[in-house]
Scaffold this motif. Structure first.
Motif, short mmCIF file in Angstrom:
data_model
loop_
_atom_site.label_atom_id
_atom_site.label_comp_id
_atom_site.label_asym_id
_atom_site.label_seq_id
_atom_site.Cartn_x
_atom_site.Cartn_y
_atom_site.Cartn_z
N TYR A 125 67.37 -58.23 8.40
CA TYR A 125 68.27 -56.97 8.53
C TYR A 125 69.81 -56.86 9.88
CZ TYR A 125 71.64 -52.78 7.02
OH TYR A 125 72.29 -52.04 6.51
N VAL A 126 69.00 -56.46 10.80
CA VAL A 126 69.74 -55.71 11.81
C VAL A 126 69.93 -56.63 12.71
CG1 VAL A 126 68.68 -55.19 14.70
CG2 VAL A 126 67.28 -54.18 12.61
N GLN A 127 69.44 -58.93 12.51
CA GLN A 127 70.08 -59.63 12.89
C GLN A 127 71.66 -59.51 12.37
OE1 GLN A 127 66.96 -62.62 12.71
NE2 GLN A 127 65.54 -61.67 14.14
N ARG A 128 71.32 -59.77 10.37
CA ARG A 128 72.19 -59.77 10.03
C ARG A 128 73.66 -59.18 10.58
NH1 ARG A 128 71.92 -59.19 5.26
NH2 ARG A 128 70.47 -58.42 5.05
N SER A 129 73.15 -58.23 11.05
CA SER A 129 74.37 -56.64 11.46
C SER A 129 74.70 -57.33 12.29
CB SER A 129 73.30 -55.47 11.67
OG SER A 129 72.86 -54.99 10.35
N PHE A 130 74.51 -58.16 13.54
CA PHE A 130 75.08 -58.24 14.96
C PHE A 130 75.81 -59.25 14.59
CE2 PHE A 130 72.48 -54.75 15.86
CZ PHE A 130 73.30 -53.82 16.54
N ALA A 131 74.78 -60.16 14.22
CA ALA A 131 75.54 -61.47 14.10
C ALA A 131 77.07 -61.28 14.16
CB ALA A 131 75.00 -62.14 12.22
N GLU A 132 77.53 -62.64 14.50
CA GLU A 132 78.98 -62.54 15.19
C GLU A 132 80.18 -62.78 13.92
OE1 GLU A 132 81.87 -65.07 17.77
OE2 GLU A 132 80.19 -65.90 17.69
N GLU A 133 79.77 -63.74 12.83
CA GLU A 133 79.78 -63.84 12.15
C GLU A 133 81.10 -62.41 10.89
OE1 GLU A 133 76.74 -65.33 10.54
OE2 GLU A 133 77.46 -65.77 11.98
N ASN A 134 79.50 -61.60 11.17
CA ASN A 134 79.81 -60.71 10.30
C ASN A 134 80.75 -59.13 11.23
OD1 ASN A 134 78.44 -61.84 8.27
ND2 ASN A 134 76.84 -60.64 9.17
N VAL A 135 80.84 -59.30 11.82
CA VAL A 135 81.30 -58.05 13.35
C VAL A 135 82.72 -57.62 12.61
CG1 VAL A 135 82.06 -57.64 15.05
CG2 VAL A 135 79.95 -58.76 15.23
N VAL A 195 85.68 -51.76 13.25
CA VAL A 195 84.13 -50.86 13.52
C VAL A 195 83.65 -51.21 15.04
CG1 VAL A 195 81.64 -50.67 12.69
CG2 VAL A 195 83.86 -51.53 10.97
N ASP A 196 83.64 -49.72 15.78
CA ASP A 196 83.20 -50.19 17.03
C ASP A 196 81.66 -50.47 17.05
OD1 ASP A 196 82.42 -48.23 19.61
OD2 ASP A 196 83.57 -50.01 19.87
N TRP A 197 81.43 -51.24 18.13
CA TRP A 197 79.54 -51.99 18.30
C TRP A 197 79.01 -50.63 18.54
CZ3 TRP A 197 77.68 -56.45 18.15
CH2 TRP A 197 76.67 -57.26 19.14
N LYS A 198 79.02 -49.44 18.91
CA LYS A 198 78.21 -48.32 19.30
C LYS A 198 78.44 -47.88 17.58
CE LYS A 198 77.79 -43.94 22.49
NZ LYS A 198 78.04 -43.11 23.36
N GLU A 199 79.40 -47.28 17.15
CA GLU A 199 79.13 -46.85 15.64
C GLU A 199 78.66 -47.47 15.35
OE1 GLU A 199 82.44 -44.73 12.90
OE2 GLU A 199 83.19 -46.58 14.04
N MET A 200 78.64 -48.43 15.05
CA MET A 200 77.37 -49.46 13.52
C MET A 200 76.27 -49.43 14.18
SD MET A 200 77.87 -53.65 13.12
CE MET A 200 77.26 -54.09 14.69
N GLU A 201 76.41 -49.50 15.69
CA GLU A 201 74.62 -49.63 16.16
C GLU A 201 74.07 -48.17 16.10
OE1 GLU A 201 71.79 -49.85 20.09
OE2 GLU A 201 74.36 -49.67 20.20
N THR A 202 74.90 -47.44 16.22
CA THR A 202 74.71 -46.05 15.34
C THR A 202 74.07 -45.48 14.33
OG1 THR A 202 75.55 -44.43 17.47
CG2 THR A 202 75.04 -43.25 15.36
N LYS A 203 75.27 -46.03 13.10
CA LYS A 203 74.84 -46.04 11.59
C LYS A 203 73.04 -46.96 10.88
CE LYS A 203 76.56 -45.19 7.80
NZ LYS A 203 76.36 -43.57 6.52
N LEU A 204 73.18 -48.35 12.13
CA LEU A 204 72.46 -48.91 11.73
C LEU A 204 70.56 -47.79 11.94
CD1 LEU A 204 70.70 -52.06 11.42
CD2 LEU A 204 70.97 -51.90 13.07
N LYS A 205 70.92 -47.26 13.28
CA LYS A 205 69.55 -46.52 13.75
C LYS A 205 69.61 -45.09 12.23
CE LYS A 205 69.99 -46.66 18.68
NZ LYS A 205 69.84 -45.90 19.52
N GLN A 206 70.60 -44.99 11.88
CA GLN A 206 70.66 -43.65 10.31
C GLN A 206 69.41 -44.31 9.44
OE1 GLN A 206 74.44 -42.34 9.87
NE2 GLN A 206 73.46 -40.72 8.28
#
Length: 515
Positions: free
Chosen positions: A67-77, A81-92
């Motif tokens: 799930y984490v790898q798919r979140s940061f995959a280039e085709e899903n960016v 949506v800002d990278w930092k905002e996405m990382e915060t949401k993933l941690k949440q």
């Protein structure tokens, strides 16, 4: 007995605390092994929580890693949506799953990615902020600047969106937890303080109170009710119904009707249809020939043009009506009405509806000579076609422009006396200025005097009396002398007088509108 500071130890107790060694420097402190470890039996409690080292070596399930790898995959960016905002949401999301005990049971393969969740939350917030549009084919409502700024401020400060956050927390499955989180229960949110209608805390700023007051305006939107102001809704419904109905068809049978500026939708009972307007035009032409009452004729023509406009009638009859009104306005020197007619005629000529386009192109060139508008003059000259340049009226206007550009007053006044159509009415508006310019040139070239008859012939006057009256009207009668050979003008003395008069006459005329 003597001892050093380094040898000081806190005496052990029976399980209340552990002995530590006193620090001697600011280096990182390392916890020593307890001198008297306390056994679980003596303490009477279970083992403590997992240490930081064990926590960092957690064995995450493969589904979570995928799930984490798919979140940061280039085709899903997503670009918005800002990278930092996405990382915060993933941690949440992962933290909530760990706290709820659903880390292994959660369907991570079908769970939406963090960027998808962020977009969904934004859409929900927008649905709560923007009121629903009224029914109709077109949404003509434009939010005011104040409403737009309020919406932007709410987007920037998500903590102020109590209703939006509450709705998202209710509907988002990945945020719901099966068991309460002890740590999260310690956090207080702004919406918890204002959900019951209570006022903010005393320590809150005035701006926060204002934002809370604005936030309550949108509470009714959650129930589906519209907050559109009634007068804006009425304007929208009226415009929408008018677009559905299309152009009106008049039912008035009166030939004469006063002109009134429209302040609302036109009433078909006060608008004349096309066949009545055709009779009205014939009636007005006869009235003009008989009475020559320009104020009445102008008012009637403006009313006729208004009826054509509200019914969207654009035919050869429309061109004819505008041309007749423009000619009458030229004859009476009303440049304001002439400009309005000329502007509409340009659009009508572009649709190839007939009329006399070359005649009014010539008028347009002469008008720009009157106003000294060189910019628009260049545009007209660039748009001329070879066929238009061969037209008699257009050729005369171009020759007039060339004579003025060269300072050839002799050629200019010859053209003035032989103007086709109604161009003479336009040339009459600036012929006095050109006569003063010619008099300045004559005073420089002919000294010490010239005959008045020469001035009459060169400047296009009909008689010597008319030329003498022109000189006297400009205050130069003291430079006229009557001799045996006739009346002469003292050019050597009159030059210093005509120069200031020419400067005053060359000022750009102030007309109501420029074509």
């Amino acid at each position: 007995m003597g001892f050093s500071i380094a040898q000081v130890h806190i005496m052990p107790s029976t399980g209340a605390f552990t002995a530590v060694t006193a620090r001697r420097s600011f280096d990182k402190f390392v916890q020593p092994e307890p001198a008297h470890p306390v056994s679980p039996a003596s303490n009477g409690s279970t083992s403590g929580p997992t240490s930081n080292t064990d926590r960092g070596k957690r064995d995450w399930p493969p589904s979570v890693r995928s799930y984490v790898q798919r979140s940061f995959a280039e085709e899903n960016v997503l670009p918005d949506v800002d990278w930092k905002e996405m990382e915060t949401k993933l941690k949440q999301v992962i933290s909530h799953s760990v706290a709820a005990g659903t880390l292994t049971s959660e369907d991570w393969d079908n769970l939406p990615l963090p960027q998808m969740m962020i977009q969904e939350e934004r859409k929900r917030r927008l649905q709560l902020l923007i009121p629903p549009s009224p029914p109709g084919p077109d949404n003509l409502l434009i939010p005011t600047l104040r409403e737009t700024n309020e919406a932007k401020s709410k987007k920037r400060k998500s903590s102020d969106l109590g209703l939006a956050d509450e709705a998202i927390n209710r509907t988002a499955p990945w945020i719901q937890s099966k068991s309460s989180n002890a740590f999260e229960s310690r956090i207080s949110y702004p919406e918890e303080r204002s959900s019951n209608g209570l006022s903010p805390e005393k320590g809150s700023s005035k701006s926060t109170q204002i934002l809370d007051g604005r936030k309550r305006r949108f509470e009714n939107n959650t129930s589906g009710s519209s907050s559109v102001r009634p007068w804006r809704l009425a304007v929208t419904q009226e415009a929408s119904s008018k677009q559905r109905e299309g152009p009106i068809v008049g039912r008035c049978q009166d030939l004469e009707k006063k002109y009134f500026r429209l302040t609302s939708a036109p009433n078909p009972d006060t608008v004349r249809p096309l066949h009545i307007l055709e009779k009205t035009l014939d009636h007005l032409k006869k009235k003009w020939k008989q009475e020559r009452n320009y104020s009445f004729i102008c008012d009637q023509f403006k009313s006729l043009r208004q009826d054509l406009t509200v019914q969207r009638i654009k035919t050869g009859f429309t061109v004819n009506a505008y041309e007749i009104h423009a000619r009458i306005a030229l004859e009476k020197g009303d440049l304001g009405e002439y400009n309005q007619c000329q502007t509409q005629l340009r659009a009508l000529y572009a649709q190839n509806l007939g009329g006399h386009p070359t005649e009014f192109v010539a008028y347009r060139i002469l008008y720009f000579l009157h106003t000294s508008n060189r910019t628009d003059m260049n545009d007209v000259l660039a748009d001329l076609t070879p066929t238009e340049k061969q037209d008699k009226a257009v050729k005369h206007a171009l020759d007039t422009r060339s004579a003025l550009a060269l300072g050839d007053y002799h050629r200019f006044f010859q053209l003035y006396l032989d103007t086709p159509n109604m161009g003479a009415y336009l040339m009459d508006m600036f012929v006095a200025r050109e006569r003063l310019s010619a008099l300045c040139a004559i005073c420089r070239a002919y000294k010490p005097h010239v005959k008045l008859r020469f001035i009459t012939e060169e400047l296009g006057f009909e008689s010597d009396d008319e030329s003498a009256r022109f000189i006297c009207d400009h205050g130069a009668q003291q430079y006229l002398e009557e001799r045996d050979t006739g009346v002469i003008l003292l050019t050597g003395k009159a030059l210093n007088f005509f120069d200031p008069a020419l400067t005053a006459a060359s000022a750009r005329p102030d007309s109501k509108a420029y074509i």
